[in-house]
Design a protein around this motif. Sequence first.
Motif, short mmCIF file in Angstrom:
data_model
loop_
_atom_site.label_atom_id
_atom_site.label_comp_id
_atom_site.label_asym_id
_atom_site.label_seq_id
_atom_site.Cartn_x
_atom_site.Cartn_y
_atom_site.Cartn_z
N UNK A 157 0.88 -1.16 0.00
CA UNK A 157 0.00 0.00 0.00
C UNK A 157 0.92 1.21 0.00
N UNK A 158 1.08 1.85 -1.15
CA UNK A 158 1.99 3.00 -1.17
C UNK A 158 1.29 4.23 -0.63
N UNK A 159 1.63 4.62 0.56
CA UNK A 159 1.05 5.81 1.18
C UNK A 159 1.90 6.97 0.71
N UNK A 160 1.56 7.48 -0.48
CA UNK A 160 2.42 8.46 -1.12
C UNK A 160 1.99 9.86 -0.74
N UNK A 161 2.91 10.66 -0.27
CA UNK A 161 2.57 12.03 0.03
C UNK A 161 3.37 13.02 -0.80
N UNK A 217 -4.71 -0.71 -3.48
CA UNK A 217 -5.08 0.59 -2.97
C UNK A 217 -6.12 0.54 -1.88
N UNK A 242 -4.93 3.91 8.74
CA UNK A 242 -4.66 3.00 7.63
C UNK A 242 -3.82 1.83 8.13
#
Lengths: 205, 418, 164
Positions: free
Chosen positions: A25-29, A56, A81
Amino acid sequence: MGLDFYTGKLADAVNWARKFSLFSYPFVTACCGMEYMSVAAPKYDIARFGAEFPRFSPRQADLLIIVGTITERQGPALRRIYDQMCEPKWVIAFGVCASTGGFYQNYSTMPGADQVVPVDVYIPGCPPRPEQVLDALILLQERIQRGEGHSQVMLKAEQKNGGGYDVPTTAIRPRTSHLPGGDKGGGGNVGGGNVGNVGNVGKEG
Amino acid sequence: MDNTLAPPASRRVVVGIQEPQDFDAPELPTEPLPLNMGPSHPAMHGTVRMVLEVEGEKISSADVQIGYLHRCFEKESEFATWTQVFPYTDRLNYVSPMLNNVGYAMAVEKLMGITSLIPERAQYIRVIVGEISRITDHMTCLGASAMELGAFTPFLYMLKAREWLFELLEEVCGARLTVSYLRIGGCAWDLPVGFADKLRNILDRTKGVLDDVSKLLDRNRIFRDRLDGIGIITQADCLQYGITGPVGRSTGLAYDVRKDAPYLVYDRFDFDVPVGSVGDNFDRYAVRVEEIKQSMRILEQALEQLPAGEFMLNDPRIALPPKSETYNSIEAMIAHFKLIMDGIHVPAGEVYSYSEAGNGELGFYLVSDGTGRPWKCRVRPPCFAAVAILPELLKGIFLADIVPTFGLMNMIGGECDR
Amino acid sequence: MSQNVLDRVKAQFTAGELVETGAQHGDEWVRVRRDSWVAVATFLRDDPATKMEMFIDLTVVDRFSTEPRFDVVVHLYSVSLKQRVRLYGGVTEDDPTLETLVGVWAGANWFEREAYDLYGVRFKGHPDLRRILMYPEFVGHPLRKDYPKEKRQPLVRRQPNSVD
């Protein structure tokens, strides 16, 4: 040969399967997201390591990759999350902002994602090169194989203690096999692994 | 622009609530449902939260909440020297970092009054690396937007092309993404040997990639249906909200800082500024594709015109002395020390300097109190204005239309939230 | 560069409404008295010789040791006439309020919210004045010079059973 041998071999096999099929789960900021995209891109190709598929939804993922700066405002969302993911789960802090806050020391930046979630592997770099990310992934895979991810350790302790989360942090051995003395006890922190505040996570809420 | 790309008028979908008789189905009663999108959402380009009120599939109100990447650029720059702000500017619009560096360097030079003293080669280098960054910006935006609509292949093609440019930037300054290449008064280093040939090679291959992507997307029935007629912005909206850049030009507002107020050496190049007509999502897509082609045109001309010369202003109060002198002479060491510890002394005053970044007019409003540290270093973010119109724009469209609308606005969290 | 903007403004308004005009580094600026803020802005937008249709920026400068403490700074641009101007509205610390420009340019909405969030300047008549970059539970206005850079107000408790 007792039952331990078979359960040991089974655990190894299960861990082997887990490490080569990580659903991330790429928690991209932030900016590290661009390098995350490059890692997933054809040239550096994270797919060869089995971790290609970004799921996702946290409920379908087992690897939380925290990519980029975490601000205080983002903290509750990140924690929620993490909590929604099923065990066993692993966390990679991608980039120096997610590891320690980076060069941002101000009223809004959280000094590292490990303030709110336990992290298995930290990747320094601003942004880290894709090769660094792949190295970190391999480090994580080795930890998964040895059963040393924070979530795996907690699950094992839970089974042993019959429900308790109290795990002494010395239970997590840092990797020493590559050091010149060989595998002689837990020498210092090396390379990718350090788990923060395992005990606290259990006591939350 | 090639007008065979425009769909026939009969296929244009009008934004807004459709009349029931269009669908041949009865109007069903709905209750408003509050729905939360974000802050971590795969189709949200940056990190942004939208609290929507949805009736059926149509959005009745949208509250766009930004600030999830507020990294305090202004506060940090008040504690850093003028040169130390460059790494912070890289991380503003992190898909086109050179353009932020260019904007900030120009602002400080305007405040110091040395804009005309910058060596010509440095100006050409700034244009070249700036246009390379613009290309990476648009490619990332288009690739990510296409991916969010399900077109994964153009995304990987664009990333492949972007890799070539990143590697070239790495040869220039050592970093793929967060470059910090420019300095006040010029550039940190000169371009490497063989740069021009490598860049020409990459531009040729990138043209091929763009052609491939165009073949996949331009006449793609699904892509066009999802983009045509959705999210229409008018020119009046752009003026009211201050929307510039590809989003503003897609509405027909022909404002490009490179043409209207040329800076660096942009007035020596022959290039066009693509302007849309309808202001919908597809126009924003097409304007960006065309801008990549125009940037490549500028790059070719810049490579031909690139003069030899200095890459940095030769002023000991601004430029660091060469390392050989720093280690061997006391004056150079003291000059180096003062520049690093105190910072460049910028005379007291205020200035607003603007340049064309990937998303529009990137402004830097600098206030100096005469010391080596800024009193205030304000960034006027172009995508802040574009996202400000979203709460109005999203009313009445379908939930699934948020994805292309928001994607093609190219909201970069680092720039919007600073 | 845009000297005619200053001339038009000076011709239209008296010294009671404008404090000062000037130009520095090629940027023309007008310092406006607080009460005529919206009047000057509307004039600049509508007058055919200035035609500042495009709203560019609104921010605040914390002067800290001079009075008035806060300067609300607005940048405007005329796309048709290619000229720019900067407006200064001085606002004191005891009464940090100013009229909103949302009626003149709709885009001022979010910029004013940011000015309120980070500096504490309130805009009278703003439709929705709430924080935009910081979270609603944040206390204080962080970009003021007297707010320490590293004072964090964590949203997630780090230790169980603690306020930190």
